[in-house]
Design a protein around this motif. Structure first.
Motif, PDB file in Angstrom:
ATOM      1  N   CYS A  50       0.751  -1.209  -0.041  1.00 48.22           N
ATOM      2  CA  CYS A  50      -0.004  -0.123   0.150  1.00 48.22           C
ATOM      3  C   CYS A  50       0.785   1.127   0.022  1.00 48.22           C
ATOM      4  N   GLU A  51       0.155   2.246  -0.344  1.00 44.81           N
ATOM      5  CA  GLU A  51       0.828   3.485  -0.379  1.00 44.81           C
ATOM      6  C   GLU A  51      -0.002   4.360   0.327  1.00 44.81           C
ATOM      7  N   MET A  52       0.442   5.377   1.031  1.00 44.41           N
ATOM      8  CA  MET A  52      -0.220   6.423   1.662  1.00 44.41           C
ATOM      9  C   MET A  52       0.524   7.643   1.528  1.00 44.41           C
ATOM     10  N   HIS A  53      -0.167   8.639   0.897  1.00 48.71           N
ATOM     11  CA  HIS A  53       0.248   9.963   0.726  1.00 48.71           C
ATOM     12  C   HIS A  53      -0.319  10.868   1.634  1.00 48.71           C
ATOM     13  N   VAL A  54       0.572  11.523   2.291  1.00 47.41           N
ATOM     14  CA  VAL A  54       0.049  12.547   3.244  1.00 47.41           C
ATOM     15  C   VAL A  54       0.265  13.943   2.869  1.00 47.41           C
ATOM     16  N   TRP A  55      -0.644  14.827   3.075  1.00 53.29           N
ATOM     17  CA  TRP A  55      -0.643  16.334   2.453  1.00 53.29           C
ATOM     18  C   TRP A  55      -0.735  17.193   3.596  1.00 53.29           C
ATOM     19  N   PRO A  56       0.102  18.249   3.837  1.00 51.17           N
ATOM     20  CA  PRO A  56       0.033  19.295   4.869  1.00 51.17           C
ATOM     21  C   PRO A  56      -0.905  20.133   4.394  1.00 51.17           C
ATOM     22  N   ALA A  57      -1.729  21.001   5.244  1.00 53.79           N
ATOM     23  CA  ALA A  57      -2.752  22.134   4.906  1.00 53.79           C
ATOM     24  C   ALA A  57      -1.755  23.296   4.181  1.00 53.79           C
ATOM     25  N   ALA A  58      -2.734  23.764   3.169  1.00 52.90           N
ATOM     26  CA  ALA A  58      -2.331  24.839   2.510  1.00 52.90           C
ATOM     27  C   ALA A  58      -2.832  26.149   3.130  1.00 52.90           C
ATOM     28  N   ARG A  59      -3.974  26.117   3.920  1.00 52.84           N
ATOM     29  CA  ARG A  59      -4.984  27.070   4.465  1.00 52.84           C
ATOM     30  C   ARG A  59      -4.797  27.114   5.593  1.00 52.84           C
ATOM     31  N   VAL A  60      -4.473  28.464   6.329  1.00 49.10           N
ATOM     32  CA  VAL A  60      -4.419  28.591   7.878  1.00 49.10           C
ATOM     33  C   VAL A  60      -5.382  29.626   7.897  1.00 49.10           C
ATOM     34  N   THR A 136     -11.968  18.490  -7.050  1.00 49.53           N
ATOM     35  CA  THR A 136     -11.041  17.714  -6.767  1.00 49.53           C
ATOM     36  C   THR A 136     -11.242  16.291  -6.675  1.00 49.53           C
ATOM     37  N   ILE A 137     -10.887  15.416  -7.598  1.00 52.78           N
ATOM     38  CA  ILE A 137     -11.367  14.126  -7.442  1.00 52.78           C
ATOM     39  C   ILE A 137     -10.121  13.088  -7.931  1.00 52.78           C
ATOM     40  N   GLY A 138     -10.438  12.071  -7.458  1.00 48.91           N
ATOM     41  CA  GLY A 138      -9.207  11.131  -7.770  1.00 48.91           C
ATOM     42  C   GLY A 138      -7.945  11.022  -6.862  1.00 48.91           C
ATOM     43  N   ARG A 139      -7.013  10.432  -7.096  1.00 52.58           N
ATOM     44  CA  ARG A 139      -5.820  10.313  -6.558  1.00 52.58           C
ATOM     45  C   ARG A 139      -5.026  11.577  -6.670  1.00 52.58           C
ATOM     46  N   LEU A 140      -4.278  12.127  -5.673  1.00 49.83           N
ATOM     47  CA  LEU A 140      -3.674  13.575  -5.533  1.00 49.83           C
ATOM     48  C   LEU A 140      -2.260  13.336  -5.909  1.00 49.83           C
ATOM     49  N   SER A 141      -1.760  12.042  -6.234  1.00 51.53           N
ATOM     50  CA  SER A 141      -0.547  11.761  -6.849  1.00 51.53           C
ATOM     51  C   SER A 141      -0.469  10.837  -8.130  1.00 51.53           C
ATOM     52  N   ALA A 142       0.730  10.545  -8.691  1.00 49.58           N
ATOM     53  CA  ALA A 142       0.714   9.789  -9.753  1.00 49.58           C
ATOM     54  C   ALA A 142       0.855   8.316  -9.569  1.00 49.58           C
ATOM     55  N   SER A 144       0.347   4.467  -9.051  1.00 50.78           N
ATOM     56  CA  SER A 144      -0.556   3.453  -9.490  1.00 50.78           C
ATOM     57  C   SER A 144      -0.698   2.397  -8.584  1.00 50.78           C
ATOM     58  N   ALA A 145      -0.199   2.355  -7.473  1.00 53.70           N
ATOM     59  CA  ALA A 145      -0.364   1.197  -6.492  1.00 53.70           C
ATOM     60  C   ALA A 145      -1.729   0.955  -6.241  1.00 53.70           C
ATOM     61  N   PRO A 146      -2.068  -0.413  -6.210  1.00 52.53           N
ATOM     62  CA  PRO A 146      -3.715  -1.024  -6.231  1.00 52.53           C
ATOM     63  C   PRO A 146      -4.269  -0.391  -4.995  1.00 52.53           C
ATOM     64  N   ASP A 178      -7.962  -0.301  -0.102  1.00 49.71           N
ATOM     65  CA  ASP A 178      -6.850  -1.226  -0.160  1.00 49.71           C
ATOM     66  C   ASP A 178      -7.116  -2.004  -1.492  1.00 49.71           C
ATOM     67  N   GLY A 179      -7.967  -1.460  -2.529  1.00 50.47           N
ATOM     68  CA  GLY A 179      -8.163  -2.628  -3.669  1.00 50.47           C
ATOM     69  C   GLY A 179      -9.173  -3.569  -3.696  1.00 50.47           C
ATOM     70  N   LYS A 180      -9.544  -3.990  -2.316  1.00 46.21           N
ATOM     71  CA  LYS A 180     -10.639  -4.917  -2.263  1.00 46.21           C
ATOM     72  C   LYS A 180     -11.948  -4.495  -1.606  1.00 46.21           C
ATOM     73  N   ARG A 181     -11.700  -3.601  -0.480  1.00 46.90           N
ATOM     74  CA  ARG A 181     -12.926  -3.103   0.151  1.00 46.90           C
ATOM     75  C   ARG A 181     -13.399  -1.833  -0.794  1.00 46.90           C
ATOM     76  N   LYS A 182     -14.672  -1.239  -0.232  1.00 50.03           N
ATOM     77  CA  LYS A 182     -15.293  -0.074  -0.665  1.00 50.03           C
ATOM     78  C   LYS A 182     -14.319   0.963  -0.443  1.00 50.03           C
ATOM     79  N   PHE A 183     -14.598   2.054  -1.554  1.00 47.96           N
ATOM     80  CA  PHE A 183     -13.814   3.023  -1.530  1.00 47.96           C
ATOM     81  C   PHE A 183     -14.059   4.034  -0.118  1.00 47.96           C
TER      82      PHE A 183
END
Length: 233
Positions: A50-60, A136-142, A144-146, A178-183
């Motif tokens: 699995c890949e987990m991409h973590v993104w900080p806040a742009a707004r304060v 903003t929909i879909g993945r935020l990175s490029a 392709s990990a399942p 996780d590629g198996k369970r619901k989104f």
């Protein structure tokens, strides 16, 4: 040679001849025999990384209100004007103390897959904030990990009123599968009081900076508990 000795020798030879092949024909039981292709199948049965991409806040955002905010529109306007400089100063301080790099450092100290009860993941924590909107929909990175998740700090909001301590509210999004369970597409927030006042210009910032970072990490912990309860329901 007597017949007795011949008989004894033949019997001994017979044991030697037949005992060897009988022993050689023994085979492992089914439970211990290697199964053809088992190694290959075991590779395909391993869960994808699995890949987990973590993104900080742009707004304060920082909002301090006084007693005037309790007295209607006119009182609110007066109060906003009175606290305008303070709000700018607080926003600038929080933006500096919890900039994208500081958020990323704090988030790296948390085991987010475990905190969120998600599969073990390769965690990629980005140093730049990202801002989302309704388009903003879909993945935020490029990637392709399942098995893939985005964890996004949507906004940091500091609020202080005339009757409450300052609070850091962290708005968070978890999206992916996780590629198996619901989104999963889950949004929520958490907040924790800050026991120290934000510094005036020229004052020491150490205690307030530490308090902000601790509140930020505590917000993530509380959010994680909410997230796990929600996904289990």
């Amino acid at each position: 040679m007597s017949y007795g000795n011949i008989t004894f020798a033949a019997a001994a030879l017979g044991v030697a001849v037949f005992a060897g092949p009988a022993h050689a024909q023994e085979a492992p039981t089914q439970s211990t025999m290697p199964v053809a292709g088992a190694a290959d199948r075991s590779k395909t049965d391993v869960a994808p990384v699995c890949e987990m991409h973590v993104w900080p806040a742009a707004r304060v955002t920082a909002i301090t209100t006084g007693w005037g905010a309790m007295f209607g529109l006119v009182g609110g306007m007066i109060d906003a004007a009175t606290n305008a400089d303070r709000n700018k100063r607080d926003k600038a301080f929080i933006t500096g103390a919890l900039d994208s790099a500081a958020q990323a450092r704090a988030l790296r100290e948390l085991s987010l897959p475990r905190l969120l009860n998600l599969p073990a993941s390769n965690v990629i924590t980005h140093d730049e904030g990202i801002e989302l909107n309704s388009a903003t929909i879909g993945r935020l990175s490029a990637s392709s990990a399942p098995c893939y998740y985005d964890v996004v700090v949507r906004q940091l909001l500091y609020v202080k009123t005339a009757t409450t301590k300052g609070k850091m509210r962290t708005m968070i999004l978890v999206r992916g599968s996780d590629g198996k369970r619901k989104f999963i597409d889950y949004k929520d927030s958490a907040n924790h009081a800050i026991d120290v006042k934000l510094p005036e210009e020229g004052q020491d910032v150490t205690a307030a900076s530490s308090a902000l970072i601790n509140a930020f990490k505590s917000d993530f912990t509380e959010f994680g508990q909410k997230f796990v309860r929600k996904q289990g329901s």
